[in-house]
Design a protein around this motif. Structure first.
Motif, short mmCIF file in Angstrom:
data_model
loop_
_atom_site.label_atom_id
_atom_site.label_comp_id
_atom_site.label_asym_id
_atom_site.label_seq_id
_atom_site.Cartn_x
_atom_site.Cartn_y
_atom_site.Cartn_z
N ASP A 85 0.64 -1.34 0.22
CA ASP A 85 -0.26 0.20 -0.26
C ASP A 85 0.91 1.38 -0.18
N SER B 109 -0.59 5.18 -0.70
CA SER B 109 -1.60 5.33 -1.55
C SER B 109 -2.58 5.44 -0.51
N ASN C 20 -5.83 5.70 -0.18
CA ASN C 20 -7.28 4.99 0.05
C ASN C 20 -7.27 3.33 0.37
N SER C 21 -5.63 2.87 0.49
CA SER C 21 -5.92 1.10 0.67
C SER C 21 -5.55 1.48 2.58
#
Length: 442
Positions: free
Chosen positions: A93, A96, A98-99
């Protein structure tokens, strides 16, 4: 450049001075009228006050403090905060937004909640600075009026001395002609001619020195009034009374502009001490933030409250308060010591001024008439052949010397009068003084 807030104030405070300056400068700068209009002492002082840039600077300093008083009474500006919390930097991730469920985009606002008492004290501190600037302005006006009066009087008496020296020079030329006529007629000697010429040279040298004093005095008066014209001076003011209550001199001098400035400085120190005491109570800070996570997770709101931890108050806040209190006592001591010095200096000047008035009266009443009578007696003896020309020249020189000494004494006494009479601004002294010449009051 002045701010849009300061400019209207400066324009209002200078409107009257500009009007006075424009009228007086127009009147006295016009060649058609200047030669016929004598410059009075009061007019010279008005011109000097209107011409002063220092007064404008002090008015602007007061304006600056007024503006700061308003600003100091407000809450500190809120702080906008934005950022990203818990962004992955490794693993699948990485990078990222949003993860990971812990990753949040954050925006918030932080406000320091300064107590109203502190804000009022900070504003009051600048209000005290305004009062100090106005006291300094009053002190400057008094100094301008005093120095202008001294310059005006210096020129007045220098010109009177120059008139006496010119009269003596004309008389010395006539004495040379008389000595030459007597020598040609066989009644005098060539030594008399040399004595008369020597006397004229001495008179010319004295006249040159007095003319230098006249030019210097005119330069100094022009420096204050801003005029570069050869204006005649009006008659001298009455120097036999001053605007001081000699029966309550100590009380009167507590209102002296310089003492008022030190009093205002003491008030500023007291305001700083009160503010230091208020700072022992820390200010709260509140922060509210909105935190946005990925679409699969809930958004969040955070509320933070911060409070400085004054863990070593005895070595920080208490020390600061002790320092400010010590500065209050320092300001009071300096003010009281300056007041003592002013009282002593003023008493000494009053004694010297009164002695000068007494001696000037003696010159006018006794010494000058006696010198004139001696000259007339010697002149009669010379015409009757019972006295020599050198004796007559010495007698006349003595009379002129006595008259010049009387004028110099009057000039010195007038200088003292100016220093005493303008300890306060001429338009703001009425509540603390009245005309007095009572020497016994001291």
């Amino acid at each position: 450049m002045l701010s849009i807030f300061a400019a209207p104030y400066a324009a209002r405070t200078n409107a009257i001075r500009i009007a006075i300056a424009t009228g007086l400068f127009t009147l006295f700068s016009c060649p058609a009228f200047a030669a016929d209009i004598p410059l009075t002492l009061g007019q010279a002082q008005q011109l000097a006050v209107a011409h002063s840039l220092q007064l404008i600077a002090q008015e602007l300093a007061a304006t600056a403090s007024r503006e700061m008083a308003v600003a100091a009474g407000q809450l500190p500006d809120p702080v906008l905060k934005a950022g990203i919390d818990n962004l992955p930097v490794s693993g699948p991730d990485r990078g990222s937004l949003n993860s990971d469920f812990m990753t949040m985009r954050r925006i918030g606002i932080m406000q320091e909640l300064t107590g109203s008492d502190k804000r009022q004290l900070r504003a009051a501190r600048y209000d005290r600075a305004v009062n100090k600037s106005m006291a300094e302005k009053s002190s400057t006006i008094a100094a301008i009026q005093r120095d202008t009066a001294i310059a005006w009087l210096d020129r007045y008496y220098a010109e009177r001395m120059a008139a006496i020296a010119a009269e003596q020079a004309n008389q010395a030329k006539l004495e040379i002609e008389a000595a030459e006529s007597s020598y040609r007629a066989g009644r005098g000697s060539q030594a008399d001619i040399f004595a008369a010429r020597s006397a004229l040279s001495m008179v010319d040298d004295r006249y040159s020195d007095i003319q230098r004093k006249v030019r210097t005095a005119r330069i100094m008066l022009d420096r204050w009034t801003g005029l570069a014209t050869e204006l005649p001076l009006a008659g001298e003011p009455s120097i036999g009374s001053i605007r001081l209550d000699l029966t309550a001199l100590d009380k009167s001098l507590t209102h002296h502009p310089q003492i008022a400035v030190l009093t205002r400085q003491t008030e500023i120190a007291e305001a700083d001490a009160k503010l230091a005491e208020a700072n022992k109570k820390p200010d709260w800070t509140v922060e509210v933030a909105f935190q946005q996570r990925g679409p699969a997770y809930s958004n969040m709101v955070s509320v933070d409250i911060s409070l400085p931890f004054q863990w070593d108050q005895k070595n920080r806040q208490d020390r600061e308060l002790s320092s400010k209190l010590a500065m209050v006592e320092q300001a009071k001591a300096e003010r009281d010591e300056t007041l003592r010095a002013h009282v002593a200096e003023t008493r000494a000047m009053i004694e010297e001024w009164q002695s000068g008035l007494e001696r000037s009266s003696r010159y006018e009443r006794e010494l000058i008439p006696l010198a004139k009578e001696r000259t007339q007696a010697t002149l009669g003896a010379y015409r009757g052949g019972k006295s020599s020309l050198p004796d007559l020249l010495a007698t006349r020189r003595n009379e002129i010397d006595v008259r010049l000494q009387a004028l110099q004494l009057q000039a010195d006494t007038a200088r003292l009068w100016a220093q005493l009479n303008f300890l306060f601004p001429a338009d703001g002294q009425g509540n603390h003084s009245h005309e007095s010449t009572n020497k016994d009051a001291l």
